[in-house]
Structure formats: structure tokens, C-alpha cells
Design a protein around this motif. Structure first.
Motif, PDB file in Angstrom:
ATOM      1  N   ALA A  30       0.821  -1.219   0.000  1.00  0.00           N
ATOM      2  CA  ALA A  30       0.000   0.000   0.000  1.00  0.00           C
ATOM      3  C   ALA A  30       0.851   1.264   0.000  1.00  0.00           C
ATOM      4  O   ALA A  30       0.413   2.306  -0.511  1.00  0.00           O
ATOM      5  N   LEU A  31       2.054   1.207   0.562  1.00  0.00           N
ATOM      6  CA  LEU A  31       2.876   2.414   0.675  1.00  0.00           C
ATOM      7  C   LEU A  31       3.178   3.062  -0.673  1.00  0.00           C
ATOM      8  O   LEU A  31       2.952   4.275  -0.828  1.00  0.00           O
ATOM      9  N   PRO A  32       3.702   2.334  -1.675  1.00  0.00           N
ATOM     10  CA  PRO A  32       3.981   3.013  -2.951  1.00  0.00           C
ATOM     11  C   PRO A  32       2.737   3.584  -3.605  1.00  0.00           C
ATOM     12  O   PRO A  32       2.823   4.593  -4.311  1.00  0.00           O
ATOM     13  N   LEU A  33       1.570   2.980  -3.358  1.00  0.00           N
ATOM     14  CA  LEU A  33       0.344   3.524  -3.940  1.00  0.00           C
ATOM     15  C   LEU A  33      -0.006   4.865  -3.301  1.00  0.00           C
ATOM     16  O   LEU A  33      -0.381   5.817  -4.000  1.00  0.00           O
ATOM     17  N   PHE A  34       0.129   4.962  -1.972  1.00  0.00           N
ATOM     18  CA  PHE A  34      -0.138   6.241  -1.311  1.00  0.00           C
ATOM     19  C   PHE A  34       0.885   7.295  -1.729  1.00  0.00           C
ATOM     20  O   PHE A  34       0.543   8.474  -1.878  1.00  0.00           O
ATOM     21  N   VAL A  35       2.132   6.891  -1.930  1.00  0.00           N
ATOM     22  CA  VAL A  35       3.134   7.826  -2.434  1.00  0.00           C
ATOM     23  C   VAL A  35       2.747   8.313  -3.826  1.00  0.00           C
ATOM     24  O   VAL A  35       2.823   9.516  -4.133  1.00  0.00           O
ATOM     25  N   PHE A  36       2.320   7.383  -4.663  1.00  0.00           N
ATOM     26  CA  PHE A  36       1.892   7.727  -6.022  1.00  0.00           C
ATOM     27  C   PHE A  36       0.751   8.740  -5.999  1.00  0.00           C
ATOM     28  O   PHE A  36       0.782   9.756  -6.705  1.00  0.00           O
ATOM     29  N   PHE A  37      -0.249   8.474  -5.175  1.00  0.00           N
ATOM     30  CA  PHE A  37      -1.386   9.397  -5.091  1.00  0.00           C
ATOM     31  C   PHE A  37      -0.960  10.751  -4.537  1.00  0.00           C
ATOM     32  O   PHE A  37      -1.456  11.795  -4.978  1.00  0.00           O
ATOM     33  N   SER A  38      -0.060  10.746  -3.578  1.00  0.00           N
ATOM     34  CA  SER A  38       0.418  12.014  -3.013  1.00  0.00           C
ATOM     35  C   SER A  38       1.078  12.868  -4.082  1.00  0.00           C
ATOM     36  O   SER A  38       0.816  14.078  -4.189  1.00  0.00           O
ATOM     37  N   LEU A  86      -5.880  14.635  -1.465  1.00  0.00           N
ATOM     38  CA  LEU A  86      -4.468  14.883  -1.221  1.00  0.00           C
ATOM     39  C   LEU A  86      -4.094  14.787   0.260  1.00  0.00           C
ATOM     40  O   LEU A  86      -3.093  14.125   0.603  1.00  0.00           O
ATOM     41  N   PRO A  87      -4.837  15.433   1.183  1.00  0.00           N
ATOM     42  CA  PRO A  87      -4.457  15.301   2.599  1.00  0.00           C
ATOM     43  C   PRO A  87      -4.444  13.848   3.085  1.00  0.00           C
ATOM     44  O   PRO A  87      -3.527  13.445   3.807  1.00  0.00           O
ATOM     45  N   ILE A  88      -5.442  13.050   2.677  1.00  0.00           N
ATOM     46  CA  ILE A  88      -5.476  11.653   3.117  1.00  0.00           C
ATOM     47  C   ILE A  88      -4.331  10.869   2.496  1.00  0.00           C
ATOM     48  O   ILE A  88      -3.734   9.993   3.141  1.00  0.00           O
ATOM     49  N   ALA A  89      -3.978  11.181   1.244  1.00  0.00           N
ATOM     50  CA  ALA A  89      -2.842  10.503   0.604  1.00  0.00           C
ATOM     51  C   ALA A  89      -1.552  10.798   1.364  1.00  0.00           C
ATOM     52  O   ALA A  89      -0.730   9.901   1.593  1.00  0.00           O
ATOM     53  N   LEU A  90      -1.374  12.038   1.771  1.00  0.00           N
ATOM     54  CA  LEU A  90      -0.165  12.413   2.516  1.00  0.00           C
ATOM     55  C   LEU A  90      -0.147  11.774   3.899  1.00  0.00           C
ATOM     56  O   LEU A  90       0.895  11.282   4.358  1.00  0.00           O
TER      57      LEU A  90
END
Length: 446
Positions: free
Chosen positions: A132-140, A420-424
């Protein structure tokens, strides 16, 4: 040197039989391991993931409005038969059930090797939080750049909401999987009573939610519903479903569907089983009973299918990249749909006959791209769980904190959708999770 354990002879031919027999021994061991697996469970897991990809591919249409602006539509949901189709297409209960089967096998294996609940939970969190980490980085990064360059906020919100929607699964699955050591104990002591208590809890939560009108009460069923369905996987593991006759299993499945019918007709639940997903409701537990029963009824032909090399190859290929396929297919679908708008004739009007006809091609393209990027993500999907010599495992407190922090990001997406805030926030918390779960170097002793 390699021949010494086998023989004291100094003849050069001595190592050759060992070298020649090694591949044969490896093949025999691999075949024995394969024979000990329930390949139908592997098939069901892969089929669930691929069906999710297909459904999302049919649900997302990207086109132009009359004024030339981009419009994201949902062609599949516009079909009059869509709600009825969800009674069979909503396969998340089956995924949780087979997940219970595999998790129970993993827990029992770890326990035989001397492992404890903390080690098991740590492994489950790494397997889910890592990908999940790289996906959240991608979205951020993507959402941050899109915001800075002034992309239409409404369009950005629509795209972010759609592409982030599958993340809810991580919260529910983490809760269920991390509870396996304790739920397995309850299953061993009182399997029937455990199912009854979970079912009663789910019904009570639904009753409170319906009578009060407070939707947030239904969040408690993240525990009751998904733990109930996971317990069905324990029952499958113990052979209960396999010992039933096919006619009995079909009857159980039919009865589960018949119970759902009046609950929907009364108006307590939506006829669309996707609506009943978040918060989870009692019909999903009934779907779980029906689906695991039907899988068991079809076990013989499905097992015969899984004896074929092509079927095994497909199941292994998708299964080995399961989390990557699940987490990344929606962003890839959006990118493919967007790029198709730049190619003349490549983007039929969503919902048109040409659009429906193009879906098989789109499926091949999407899966091709996902598997192309999978090697870049495999290190996150296969984070090591073993503790190296000279290191110690994280403490139970650190592991428990990691569980809570890992659940927060997908839970936020489930409640307020991705932005964006949730992605970060998700990126930051998942980094902390991986730091909490890393092995600690042993202190040197004088």
C-alpha cells in the motif's frame, strides 16, 4: 567439497549423481507441495481479483461532454440488471472466506515452528501495508502535482474518489487477518457458538443502524461481518463443507439467497450488494455462506481444472502479484482511458455498443501494464518477515501500534474518500508502520 557428505570416494564421478538428482528432487518436492495445497482456493482467490478488475473496467467510462469538458461516467451501474447482477458479482465475502482458509493454514504452520501471535500479526501487516505504501506515495505525488497545475477540482475529486475506492479493503482485511490467532482459538473451542455470536452481533448492529438512522453504527460490522465470513474459511479448512453432499451445499446456498430476498423486499437493505458493502451488512454474511457452499459444491470440477498446467500457470502468475493487481488496476484503468482520448477512434462513447466491444481489449491492455510495473513493486509485496541473526523482533506493543496505524489510512479513504491530505497522511503513517515493524539489532553484551 559438495560430495563429502555423500561419499568418501575421490572419483570424479561421485558428485555427478547428486547434481543430476538435485533437479529431480526439487521437482518432486515442488510437486508434493503443490499436491498438498487446495488449488481450488488459489483459483477462487485469483478469480475474485480478476472479477474486481473486470467490474471496475465496466464501471468507468471517460468521455467528453457536449461543451468539450471531460466526464467520468459509470456505464455498468446504468444497466437495469446491475443490482441483480451484484447478487453474484459481489465476491468480497468469498475473498474473505478463502483468506481465512489461507491465514489459518499459515498460523498453524507458524505455531508448529514455535512462532507466536505477535510474529503472525507482524507478517500480515507487512504483507498488506508494504504494497500500500507506494500507492499512497503515487497518489500524493499525482494529486499534489494536479492541484498545483490547476486541474479542475471537481474532476480531480471524481478521479481520486474512484481510483482510491478499493483501499477500503485493506482496513477490513487487516482487522480480520490480525485477529486470526485469537479467532482460531475460539474456533477450536466452540466453532458453532463463535459463528452464532458473530452473526448475532452483526444483526444487532444492523438493527441499531436501521432503527436509529445513524450510519456510523454500522462500522462495528467491520468486525462482526468480516470475522464471520473469515470463520467460514476456518470451517472450510476443517473439511466441514467438503464433507457435505453437493445437493446439500446447493441447498445451503439457495437458502442463504432466499433469506436475503425478504430482507431486501422489506427495505432494510439495498438490492445492490455493492451498496451493502460499506458499512458491511448482514446480506454479505449470507452471501459468504452461499459462495463458500457453491465453491465447495464445484470443488471436483474446479480441482480437475487446476490439474492442468495452463490453469496453474495463470493462477500462479496472478496470485504471485495479487496485491499489485488489486491496488494498481484502477489507477491504470484511469490512465488508459485518459490516453485513449488522445488517439482518434480509440475512445468510443461510454455505454455505446462500440464501448462494450472494446472492453476485452482494454482488459488485456490494463493487465499488461499492471504486470509490466509489477517488477518495480515486488519488493514492497514481498517484504521479508524473517528476523536475521543478531536482531530481535519488534515488541508486542510496537506491533499493536503498527496494526492501528496501518488501518487508519484505508479507513480514512473508506469514510471520506481519497484526496491529497489523506494521501499524505497515509504515506506518513505507512512509513511509520514499516519502521515500527523492522527488526531491532540486539544490544551487545559485555
Amino acid at each position: 567439497m559438495t560430495a563429502e557428505p555423500r561419499s568418501t570416494s575421490s572419483t570424479p564421478s561421485t558428485p555427478e549423481p547428486a547434481a543430476a538428482s538435485a533437479p529431480a528432487a526439487d521437482r518432486a518436492a515442488a510437486e508434493a507441495a503443490l499436491a498438498s495445497r487446495d488449488l481450488v482456493v488459489d483459483l477462487a482467490r485469483v478469480a475474485c481479483i480478476l472479477l474486481v478488475v473486470v467490474i471496475h473496467l465496466l464501471m468507468i467510462g471517460v468521455g467528453y461532454a457536449p461543451d468539450g469538458s471531460l466526464v467520468v461516467s459509470r456505464p455498468l451501474e446504468a444497466q437495469p440488471w446491475f443490482a441483480a447482477a451484484t447478487w453474484f458479482g459481489q465476491i468480497m465475502p468469498l475473498f474473505f472466506a478463502v483468506g481465512g482458509f489461507t491465514a489459518l493454514a499459515a498460523w498453524r504452520s507458524l505455531r508448529r515452528r514455535g512462532g507466536d501471535a505477535t510474529a503472525f500479526v507482524r507478517g500480515r501487516v507487512l504483507r498488506l501495508a508494504g504494497p500500500a505504501l507506494p500507492l499512497f506515495v503515487f497518489f500524493s505525488v499525482v494529486l499534489g502535482v494536479a492541484t498545483l497545475i490547476g486541474v479542475d477540482p471537481a474532476l480531480l475529486d471524481t478521479v481520486a474518489t474512484g481510483t482510491g475506492s478499493p483501499l477500503w479493503f485493506l482496513a477490513a482485511f487487516l482487522i480480520a487477518q490480525c485477529a486470526v490467532p485469537w479467532m482460531s482459538q475460539l474456533h477450536e473451542r466452540a466453532p458453532v457458538r463463535t459463528l452464532v455470536v458473530l452473526a448475532a452481533g452483526a444483526v444487532a448492529i444492523d438493527a441499531l443502524r436501521i432503527t436509529t438512522g445513524i450510519a456510523a453504527i454500522g462500522l462495528a460490522n467491520l468486525f462482526f461481518i468480516w470475522l464471520f465470513v473469515q470463520q467460514l474459511g476456518f470451517w472450510y479448512s476443517d473439511g466441514w463443507f467438503r464433507r457435505r453432499r453437493v445437493a446439500t451445499l446447493v441447498g445451503i446456498a439457495a437458502a442463504a439467497y432466499l433469506v436475503i430476498w425478504p430482507l431486501v423486499a422489506i427495505g432494510w437493505y439495498s438490492p445492490d450488494m455493492l451498496v451493502n458493502l460499506n458499512p458491511p451488512t448482514a446480506p454479505l454474511a449470507l452471501l459468504g455462506i452461499a459462495q463458500i457452499s457453491l465453491m465447495s459444491a464445484l470443488h471436483r470440477p474446479l480441482s480437475a481444472l487446476m490439474q492442468r498446467r495452463p490453469a496453474q500457470a495463470v493462477v500462479y502468475l496472478v496470485g504471485s502479484r495479487a496485491m499489485t493487481v488489486y491496488l494498481w488496476h484502477l489507477p491504470v484503468i484511469i490512465v488508459v482511458e485518459g490516453l485513449s482520448l488522445l488517439i482518434p477512434g480509440a475512445a468510443p462513447e461510454p455505454g455505446s455498443a462500440a464501448w462494450w466491444a472494446s472492453r476485452p481489449i482494454a482488459l488485456v491492455v490494463v493487465l499488461g501494464i499492471v504486470f509490466a510495473i509489477a517488477p518495480l513493486l515486488v519488493r514492497f509485496e514481498r517484504l521479508p518477515t524473517a528476523i536475521p541473526p543478531g536482531f530481535r523482533a519488534p515488541s508486542p506493543v510496537a506491533t499493536a501500534a503498527a496494526v492501528v496505524l496501518a488501518i487508519v489510512p484505508p479507513f480514512l479513504v473508506m469514510q471520506w474518500f481519497l484526496d491529497l491530505p489523506i494521501a499524505l497522511i497515509g504515506t506518513a503513517l505507512l512509513v511509520v508502520v514499516l519502521l515500527l515493524l523492522r527488526p531491532r539489532r540486539e544490544a551487545l553484551r559485555a
